[in-house]
Structure formats: structure tokens, C-alpha cells
Enzyme design. Structure first.
Site, PDB file in Angstrom:
ATOM      1  CG  PHE A 168       5.227   5.533   1.230  1.00  0.00           C
ATOM      2  CD1 PHE A 168       5.974   5.827   2.344  1.00  0.00           C
ATOM      3  CD2 PHE A 168       4.906   4.209   0.966  1.00  0.00           C
ATOM      4  CE1 PHE A 168       6.421   4.818   3.201  1.00  0.00           C
ATOM      5  CE2 PHE A 168       5.349   3.196   1.802  1.00  0.00           C
ATOM      6  CZ  PHE A 168       6.104   3.494   2.926  1.00  0.00           C
TER       7      PHE A 168
ATOM      8  N   PRO B 143       0.825  -1.219   0.000  1.00  0.00           N
ATOM      9  CG  PRO B 143      -0.918  -1.607   1.515  1.00  0.00           C
ATOM     10  CD  PRO B 143       0.393  -2.169   1.029  1.00  0.00           C
ATOM     11  CB  CYS B 144       1.524   3.616  -2.546  1.00  0.00           C
ATOM     12  SG  CYS B 144       0.004   3.916  -3.498  1.00  0.00           S
ATOM     13  CD  GLN B 145      -3.526   3.350   0.025  1.00  0.00           C
ATOM     14  OE1 GLN B 145      -2.528   2.735   0.387  1.00  0.00           O
ATOM     15  NE2 GLN B 145      -4.593   2.734  -0.465  1.00  0.00           N
TER      16      GLN B 145
END
Length: 367
Positions: free
Chosen positions: A87, A83-85
Site C-alpha cells: 500500500f 504488512p504495508c509495503q
């Protein structure tokens, strides 16, 4: 046959590219049930294309709570996009966001499986933003601790035939420290524009392009101008018009409402000059804000968003319409994934059979 474990699989964009490059999945996992249903249905379609079984363990749930995990030595690769949220510059960039810790959960699985290599995908900010310099350093240090030499680069999907300027970080690690890895070079000389990518889809509203966004395009009463007609805020909501002659900006996972990008139907149909260009010129010259927007401006459909991501045209999307947009916005473009997969296979000295029909399946739908 070279096998891979897929983590944070989503709808399978990364997996499709790796399968096209000759790798085969042995395990896939994501917490999103809609995405995993899409993935499983997609694997059935792709199995027919490659004319072989792609049956493998496919588990829905939090990887930290999954009981039946892949075992040591079961695969040559571990791939995935945690999950990139936490960053992303589109989010709050909260260093305490628990989703940001998944990069270390990914490495924990690498340590368990002990593959020849791993491929971790994430947003550009994790590699380039100073706020995350400590985090990416810690990730690389952990990878080194468990025995992997790592390479870090940001790639632009438009350089690989995807009609979208989607910049993504690829952290790639190798067990063999003697390997000197080179990231894939661009595969296209000219980027593909939105109109070119969508021209072969059925007309909007017709079967094959009928999962339409209901959010209307309305004019902003007090438009915010920028030098480009495709920037600023000329319309209500955060979905901006796309320059039909250029690759799309990065598609967000928040599509489905007024954040869904806008296309000009007349430009698609006839190549006409884009309405927003003339409107922007009028505003820049002191003209009044529009009170009504012509019907030629509309938001992209689910199928158009998928085409811009280079997904196969007959992807069997599952879940609600908003979930489908989200799955697309969260995905790795398959054509970009293929370029990375092919370069990793070369670095490992693997002589894999690239499945040409599957590559055609991916690429012809976006030309």
C-alpha cells in the site's frame, strides 16, 4: 485484566503502548525471527517494570501457517499492523502484491477470537489514496459482515509526543454497535524536534549510542534543489538531512545504508546553525556544489532511530544492524500506540491501571 492478541507484532511498538495503557498480551506473532527475538527480550524487561509476569504465547512464522492459534474469547482486543509495503507510496503500490492480502488475514483472526474490539494500523495511503479506496471499503465491509462497527482515521505521531511526523491509518472496530468512539486528541501543544529528542543520548560512538551507520555522507555532483534545504537531493543516496528543530520525517525501513537520515552533530552539541542551511543558500545563489562534506554531518545510529520512534532507550535489539534499522522503521511508535490504546479502553468502559513507571520509561527517553 483486559487482554489482547497481537498480530504482525514486529519489535513490539504497538504492544508496548497497549501494555502501558493497562492491557496484557496473551498471544504474539510475526514472521520475522529477529523482530520476535527483540520482542521477547523486551517483554522480559517490561515485565520487571510492571512487576508482573507477561508470559504469553509468542510464535515466529506466517500467521496463515501457525498451528496453535488463539481461541475464541481469549482476549478483549486483537491488534496489529499487517504488512504495508503493497500500500505504501514508498513502494510500488501493486494491487496484486500478496502482502496486501494480510489485512483480510487479520480480520480472519478477529473473526476467530471474537474480541470486543480490534485495532488495525497501516500506512496513510490505505485510508486516503484513491487507488486503495476499493480495498479499504472491502475491509470495512468484511468487518461489518463479521459483526464490527468500524472507525477510520489517520493520526500523526508528532501530535502525541513522538519526534517524528509519521502519519498512520488506524482502523478500529467494536463489537458493540452502540459504542461511539472518539480518536485520541493530540497530547502535546508543541511538536518535539530531532535535537530535543536526541540531546540526552550518549555522544555518538559511546556506549548506548554506538550502533552507528557506516554509510558516508557525500555531496551530489548535480544537486537537485527545492525551496527547503531539507528537501531536494543535495547528497548522494536517498537519506536526507533532517531539520534538527522539527520532528523527523517518517523513518523508512530501508535505513542502514545511504537511505539513513542525516543529522548535524554540531547542532546537537552546541545548537549551531545547521550546515546544510548555509550550503543550500549558496547553491540557490548560484554557488558550486561541494566537493567535500564536513564531518559534522553524519547518519543517525540505531539508538537514535529508536529514540525518534519513542522506543525505550534500553531496547534489546536483536539481529544484524540492518535488521535492527528495519525493525525500527517498520514499527508503530509506542507513545502513539499508548494514546490509541487509552482511547479504546475508555470507549470500552474499561477501568485499567495505567502503569505510570512504564509510561515514564517510554516518554522520558524522548524529552
Amino acid at each position: 485484566m483486559s487482554k489482547f492478541v497481537s498480530l504482525y507484532t514486529g519489535a513490539g511498538g504497538l504492544d508496548i503502548g497497549f501494555i502501558a495503557a493497562g492491557f496484557r498480551p496473551v498471544f504474539a506473532n510475526d514472521i520475522n525471527s529477529d523482530a520476535m527475538q527483540t520482542y521477547e527480550a523486551t517483554m522480559e524487561i517490561i515485565a520487571k517494570r510492571v512487576e508482573e509476569s507477561l508470559e504469553h504465547e509468542s510464535i515466529t512464522g506466517d500467521i496463515r501457517q501457525v498451528e496453535k492459534l488463539p481461541e475464541e474469547g481469549c482476549a478483549d482486543l486483537v491488534i496489529g499492523g499487517p504488512p504495508c509495503q503493497g500500500f505504501s507510496v514508498a513502494g510500488k503500490m501493486d494491487p496484486n502484491d500478496p502482502r496486501s492480502r494480510h489485512v483480510f488475514d487479520f480480520l480472519a483472526m478477529v473473526q476467530r477470537v471474537k474480541p470486543k474490539a480490534f485495532v488495525m494500523e497501516n500506512v496513510k495511503a490505505l485510508a486516503r489514496n484513491k487507488r486503495w479506496a476499493g480495498t479499504i471499503s472491502d475491509v470495512r465491509s468484511k468487518a461489518k459482515e463479521i459483526g464490527y462497527k468500524t472507525y477510520l482515521e489517520v493520526l500523526n505521531s508528532a501530535d502525541f509526543g513522538v519526534p517524528q511526523t509519521r502519519e498512520r491509518m488506524f482502523l478500529i472496530g467494536f463489537k458493540d454497535s452502540d459504542i461511539e468512539y472518539e480518536y485520541p486528541a493530540p497530547t502535546v501543544a508543541d511538536h518535539i524536534g530531532v535535537a530535543e529528542a536526541l540531546k540526552d543520548l550518549p555522544h555518538i560512538g559511546k556506549p548506548g549510542n554506538d550502533q552507528t551507520c557506516k554509510a558516508k555522507v557525500t555531496a551530489a555532483k548535480d544537486p537537485i534543489l527545492r525551496q527547503s534545504p531539507f528537501a531536494g537531493m543535495l547528497f548522494n543516496g536517498q537519506g536526507r538531512p533532517m531539520d534538527m528543530n522539527r520532528p523527523a520525517p517518517t523513518l523508512p525501513a530501508s535505513m542502514g545504508g545511504n537511505r539513513t537520515p542525516i543529522v548535524d552533530q554540531d547542532t546537537l552539541d552546541t545548537g549551531a546553525k545547521q550546515w546544510v542551511v548555509n550550503y543550500h543558500d549558496e547553491l540557490m545563489n548560484g554557488g558550486e556544489a561541494a566537493t567535500k562534506i564536513p564531518e559534522r554531518l553524519r547518519r543517525i545510529s540505531v539508538q537514535e532511530a529508536a529514540a525518534i520512534q519513542s522506543f525505550p532507550r534500553d531496547m534489546p535489539w536483536r539481529g544484524s544492524q540492518s535488521s535492527r534499522y528495519q525493525q525500527i522503521g517498520n514499527a508503530v511508535p509506542p507513545k502513539m500506540a499508548f494514546a490509541v490504546a487509552h482511547s479504546v479502553a475508555n470507549a470500552l468502559g474499561l477501568d485499567l491501571s495505567v502503569h505510570e513507571s512504564l509510561l515514564d520509561f517510554i516518554s522520558k527517553e524522548t524529552r
